[in-house]
Design a protein around this motif. Structure first.
Motif, PDB file in Angstrom:
ATOM      1  N   UNK A   1      31.054   7.675  19.494  1.00 48.89           N
ATOM      2  CA  UNK A   1      30.818   6.920  18.263  1.00 48.89           C
ATOM      3  C   UNK A   1      31.536   5.583  18.369  1.00 48.89           C
ATOM      4  N   UNK A   2      30.819   4.519  18.063  1.00 52.53           N
ATOM      5  CA  UNK A   2      31.398   3.178  18.169  1.00 52.53           C
ATOM      6  C   UNK A   2      31.119   2.401  16.896  1.00 52.53           C
TER       7      UNK A   2
ATOM      8  N   UNK B   1      35.841   8.309  19.959  1.00 53.04           N
ATOM      9  CA  UNK B   1      35.673   7.409  18.814  1.00 53.04           C
ATOM     10  C   UNK B   1      36.263   6.049  19.180  1.00 53.04           C
ATOM     11  N   UNK B   2      35.457   4.994  19.026  1.00 55.87           N
ATOM     12  CA  UNK B   2      35.877   3.630  19.314  1.00 55.87           C
ATOM     13  C   UNK B   2      35.702   2.810  18.051  1.00 55.87           C
ATOM     14  N   UNK B   3      36.803   2.302  17.515  1.00 59.53           N
ATOM     15  CA  UNK B   3      36.760   1.563  16.248  1.00 59.53           C
ATOM     16  C   UNK B   3      37.416   0.210  16.453  1.00 59.53           C
ATOM     17  N   UNK B   4      36.680  -0.849  16.080  1.00 57.72           N
ATOM     18  CA  UNK B   4      37.175  -2.207  16.225  1.00 57.72           C
ATOM     19  C   UNK B   4      37.627  -2.730  14.862  1.00 57.72           C
ATOM     20  N   UNK B   5      38.857  -3.313  14.824  1.00 56.32           N
ATOM     21  CA  UNK B   5      39.420  -3.897  13.598  1.00 56.32           C
ATOM     22  C   UNK B   5      39.381  -2.889  12.460  1.00 56.32           C
ATOM     23  N   UNK B   6      39.996  -1.748  12.682  1.00 50.70           N
ATOM     24  CA  UNK B   6      40.022  -0.683  11.684  1.00 50.70           C
ATOM     25  C   UNK B   6      40.724  -1.152  10.407  1.00 50.70           C
ATOM     26  N   UNK B   7      40.049  -0.990   9.267  1.00 46.55           N
ATOM     27  CA  UNK B   7      40.626  -1.355   7.964  1.00 46.55           C
ATOM     28  C   UNK B   7      40.539  -2.832   7.649  1.00 46.55           C
ATOM     29  N   UNK B   8      39.843  -3.604   8.477  1.00 45.30           N
ATOM     30  CA  UNK B   8      39.753  -5.047   8.228  1.00 45.30           C
ATOM     31  C   UNK B   8      38.736  -5.334   7.125  1.00 45.30           C
TER      32      UNK B   8
ATOM     33  N   UNK C   1      28.996 -10.519  11.994  1.00 45.19           N
ATOM     34  CA  UNK C   1      30.198  -9.976  11.350  1.00 45.19           C
ATOM     35  C   UNK C   1      29.813  -8.923  10.314  1.00 45.19           C
ATOM     36  N   UNK C   2      30.401  -7.718  10.473  1.00 47.38           N
ATOM     37  CA  UNK C   2      30.109  -6.648   9.533  1.00 47.38           C
ATOM     38  C   UNK C   2      31.004  -6.753   8.310  1.00 47.38           C
TER      39      UNK C   2
ATOM     40  N   UNK D   1      33.006   0.816   6.604  1.00 45.95           N
ATOM     41  CA  UNK D   1      33.463   2.074   6.021  1.00 45.95           C
ATOM     42  C   UNK D   1      32.352   3.116   6.025  1.00 45.95           C
ATOM     43  N   UNK D   2      31.101   2.659   5.884  1.00 48.58           N
ATOM     44  CA  UNK D   2      29.974   3.602   5.937  1.00 48.58           C
ATOM     45  C   UNK D   2      29.909   4.253   7.322  1.00 48.58           C
ATOM     46  N   UNK D   3      30.119   3.456   8.349  1.00 49.47           N
ATOM     47  CA  UNK D   3      30.133   4.014   9.699  1.00 49.47           C
ATOM     48  C   UNK D   3      31.296   4.976   9.895  1.00 49.47           C
TER      49      UNK D   3
END
Length: 795
Positions: A377-378, A413-420, A390-391, A397-399
């Motif tokens: 999951x990315x 699990x790969x998450x970029x800029x978590x909580x941004x 830019x998301x 958060x939906x992802x």
């Protein structure tokens, strides 16, 4: 609708890699397979796929690529043939091309049957060759528009008749257009065709002058194309023959189609195997192009990428990154400034994992390791990607919600800029909680962030590790190196100062930062410096280890070479002993031959008895010499010395099985220095045996003695060659001259008779080249005149 796993593959740009793979395939079927390739999540399946790619790459380097040209999907044509349909010539040629390709590819490995086994052997062996059908199609069909005359005897006969009929029609028409009576009636003196029938162009005003059938009129109406009445019947015959030709061609195509239908299953099997092989060799070609390696694969969630490169970036400009996960820690938090390489590192891990699960080699160093995951999951809002926008916080958060619902212990699990994208305090709190939740699920996680709270969380939480992308404050550029174990810092004040922001503003901003934050940044700086020093030391240690390993390998190689030389010297010494004995036997055999020839020529009882006795004595002497050599070779221990050794004595080194000469004897210790061939060897007296006389000298002296005896045998001073052929005379004369030479005769008389002179010429030609002959002349009166030759020997 795509699932989250499929969207993650799109995010990680797997499709672009598959498109690169498709470019290396030859057939359209293999290209389509490449584009539709899906990651596998079974360990054995992934290992098998990678092994096939490795074997294909090795075969490409050793033998080049098999020929995959001519592969087409003929399933629809074959299906129609199975239903009783008749295939056209082009379809049958496509089937012949597929059969030729299957035969060519199958012979790819048969050219080298001694090569080691590969995981592709079963696929090559599964190809079903049908050269009969291939050759039959090729011999019957020359092109999609042309059937060969030799396709059937009936077709050949019909076409001969067509040619003859056509020639008759043209002859009649040629007579008409060349006739002076019709010259003014014709628009042009040519023969043409209309509706498949031969006609001539007639001026419209003279159409009544040329009797026949009108087949066409020109667009202007000035020309009428008439089939003269003289050729109507001939044209009718020609049309009938053309109809027969068409019917015979349809029969031939129907016969070939029926034979194709009988082989339909094999044709379909060949096509499926060929496009699979084409795809596998395309993976091997891509591996070469990317300088990729086959990673070792596990299903324990362990990732260890060494100097990995993103496959979609320029390999000459990309900075390799080394990432590990799953062994010491399950969650990796990467921090650092923007454009520092965090997102590229994240996508590199995900994309290389997907590539390995597809059976492709990955661009990294040898020894890298990849885990098989059930799903990857990315959620990457890649601000640096041209293809991604830019998301928003809500879409991120939906992802995340979908990831939490679907992730398990076999997920990555790969998450970029978590909580941004929201309030920093709330965003940081959410990020920590989300990581804790995913960690509790057992999933392996890599997340990027700017939040300092996540750095602290990673420092104090078990199996969570910090990492940062290095940034050079001096040049204001990232180095793109990933430092695992070191949290990143923003470097905002240093960068602002380098860019020219007034110092008072920077000092003011610095005073607003809490003391603990400053201390934390200072600790990070010291940690980063220590990490650099440690990396330098590790690099130096690696070089030293490599140097030591090279020295160890060289030492082992030298020792191995020394041992080989030692064995070689011993073996050579044994071979020399056997050679001496062999040469002695050959010399004796030659002496035996001379004795036999003397006995045959002389036929005297006394001489035969003497020769037999000499032969027996010679054989007994050889037997004793041979047994002496064998005993010397087989003696395991030294015999007691019969006397004290002296310089110049011949001794045998018992352990080495070599003979040598004593060069020197130490006065105090008695240690001997022995010259054995090219070697000088030291040995104790109890390690050698004294050899009074070598087997070689004994044999040679024995042979010399017997030869001296042979010289004393009575040899007649003449030899009679009359009645012999040239070949027989040369053989007898050669043996006689050898015997006369041994008997030390000064001259001999050779009787060849006068006759036609052929035998005399042969004798003279032989004497010119014989080594024992000094001179020769024809006999004079009283000696036999021209019937004899007097030869003087070299004594």
């Amino acid at each position: 609708m795509y699932s989250l796993y499929q969207k993650s593959q799109i995010t990680l740009e797997l499709a672009r890699v598959l498109a690169m793979l498709a470019e290396h395939a030859v057939s359209d079927g293999a290209k389509q397979l490449a584009l539709e390739l899906q990651p596998q999540n079974g360990l054995s399946e992934v290992q098998a796929a990678l092994a096939k790619t490795s074997d294909a790459r090795r075969l490409l380097g050793a033998k080049g690529s098999p020929t995959f040209s001519g592969i087409r999907d003929v399933s629809q044509s074959v299906g129609r043939a199975q239903r009783g349909g008749v295939l056209n010539a082009g379809e049958l040629l496509h089937i012949a091309d597929l059969l030729r390709c299957a035969r060519s590819v199958q012979s790819y490995l048969e050219d080298d049957r001694k090569s080691e086994k590969t995981t592709l052997d079963n696929m090559f062996a599964g190809l079903l060759v049908n050269k009969y059908l291939e050759d039959k199609i090729r011999s019957c069909i020359l092109s999609p528009e042309e059937i060969a005359d030799a396709a059937s005897p009936e077709l050949l006969s019909i076409r001969r008749k067509i040619r003859r009929s056509g020639e008759k029609v043209r002859e009649v028409l040629a007579h008409i257009i060349s006739s002076p009576s019709h010259a003014k009636h014709l628009q042009e003196a040519i023969i043409t065709q209309r509706s498949g029938r031969y006609v001539v162009p007639v001026k419209s005003e003279y159409k009544g002058e040329v009797k026949g059938l009108v087949h066409d009129v020109s667009s202007t109406g000035a020309t009428v194309f008439i089939e003269p009445i003289q050729v109507v019947e001939l044209n009718n015959t020609l049309r009938e023959l053309e109809a027969e030709e068409k019917k015979e061609i349809e029969r031939i195509l129907a016969e070939l189609s029926a034979e194709t239908a009988e082989f339909s299953d094999a044709i379909d099997t060949n096509y499926q195997i060929l496009i699979r092989l084409d795809l596998i060799f395309a993976m091997g070609k891509l591996s070469y192009a990317q300088n990729a390696e086959a990673p070792s694969v596990n299903n324990k969630g362990i990732i260890d990428l060494k100097n990995a490169r993103h496959p979609l970036l320029d390999k000459d400009k990309t900075v390799p990154v080394s990432i590990r996960l799953g062994r010491e820690f399950d969650t990796l938090v990467i921090t650092g400034p923007n454009t520092g390489g965090k997102t590229v590192s994240l996508k590199t891990v995900g994309l290389l994992t997907l590539m390995a699960e597809c059976g492709m080699h990955i661009p990294c160093d040898y020894g890298s390791e990849i885990s098989v995951f059930s799903k990857i999951f990315a959620d990457i809002g890649d601000e640096q990607s041209i293809e991604q926008s830019l998301s928003t916080f809500s879409s991120h958060m939906k992802n995340i919600v979908e990831i939490i619902e679907q992730a398990d212990s076999e997920s990555l699990v790969l998450v970029d800029e978590l909580g941004a994208g929201t309030d920093p305090v709330e965003g940081a709190a959410l990020a920590v909680s989300i990581i804790e939740y995913i960690k509790a699920l057992g999933a392996k996680t890599i997340a990027t962030t700017h939040y300092a709270e996540l750095k602290s969380f990673a420092l104090i939480t078990e199996r969570v590790e910090n990492a940062s992308c290095e940034f050079d404050v001096t040049t204001l550029k990232p180095t793109y190196r990933l430092l695992i174990g070191i949290p990143g810092k923003s470097n905002a004040f240093a960068i602002s100062e380098r860019l020219g922001l007034p110092l008072n503003i920077i000092n003011s901003a610095s005073s607003l930062v809490e003391r603990e934050d400053k201390r934390f940044d200072e600790i990070l700086s010291r940690l980063e410096e220590k990490q650099r020093a440690l990396d330098s030391e590790l690099e130096q240690a690696g070089r030293l280890r490599e140097d030591a390993e090279q020295r160890r390998r060289k030492t082992e190689q030298f020792e191995e070479e020394l041992e080989k030389r030692k064995v070689s010297v011993i073996e050579k010494a044994r071979e020399d002993a056997e050679r001496i004995l062999r040469e002695a036997r050959e010399a004796a055999d030659k002496a035996f031959d001379e004795l036999k020839e003397i006995r045959r020529l002389e036929r005297k009882k006394a001489d035969r008895a003497l020769i037999n006795e000499a032969q027996s004595e010679l054989r007994r002497g050889l037997g004793e010499a041979e047994r002496g050599v064998v005993r010397a070779k087989a003696r395991p221990t030294a015999k007691p010395l019969p006397r004290k050794l002296r310089e110049g004595d011949t001794v045998e080194l018992v352990e080495l099985g070599l003979r040598g000469t004593v060069l020197a004897i130490a006065e105090k210790t008695g240690v001997l220095t022995v010259q054995a061939g090219i070697m000088k060897v030291t040995a104790k007296p109890e390690e050698v045996s004294l050899i009074e006389e070598s087997g070689e000298k004994t044999v040679q002296q024995f042979i010399a003695k017997k030869k001296a005896e042979l010289r004393s045998i009575s040899i007649k001073p003449e030899v009679d060659l009359r009645g012999m052929t040239s070949d027989e005379a040369e053989y007898v004369l050669g043996s006689y001259l050898d015997s006369a030479f041994l008997a030390k005769l000064n001259s001999v008389r050779i009787i060849h008779g006068k006759g036609t002179g052929v035998l005399r010429k042969s004798v003279h030609a032989y004497l010119r080249t014989h080594p024992h002959i000094k001179s020769w002349r024809l006999g004079v009166y009283g000696e036999g005149e021209d019937g004899v030759t007097i030869a003087e020997l070299r004594i």
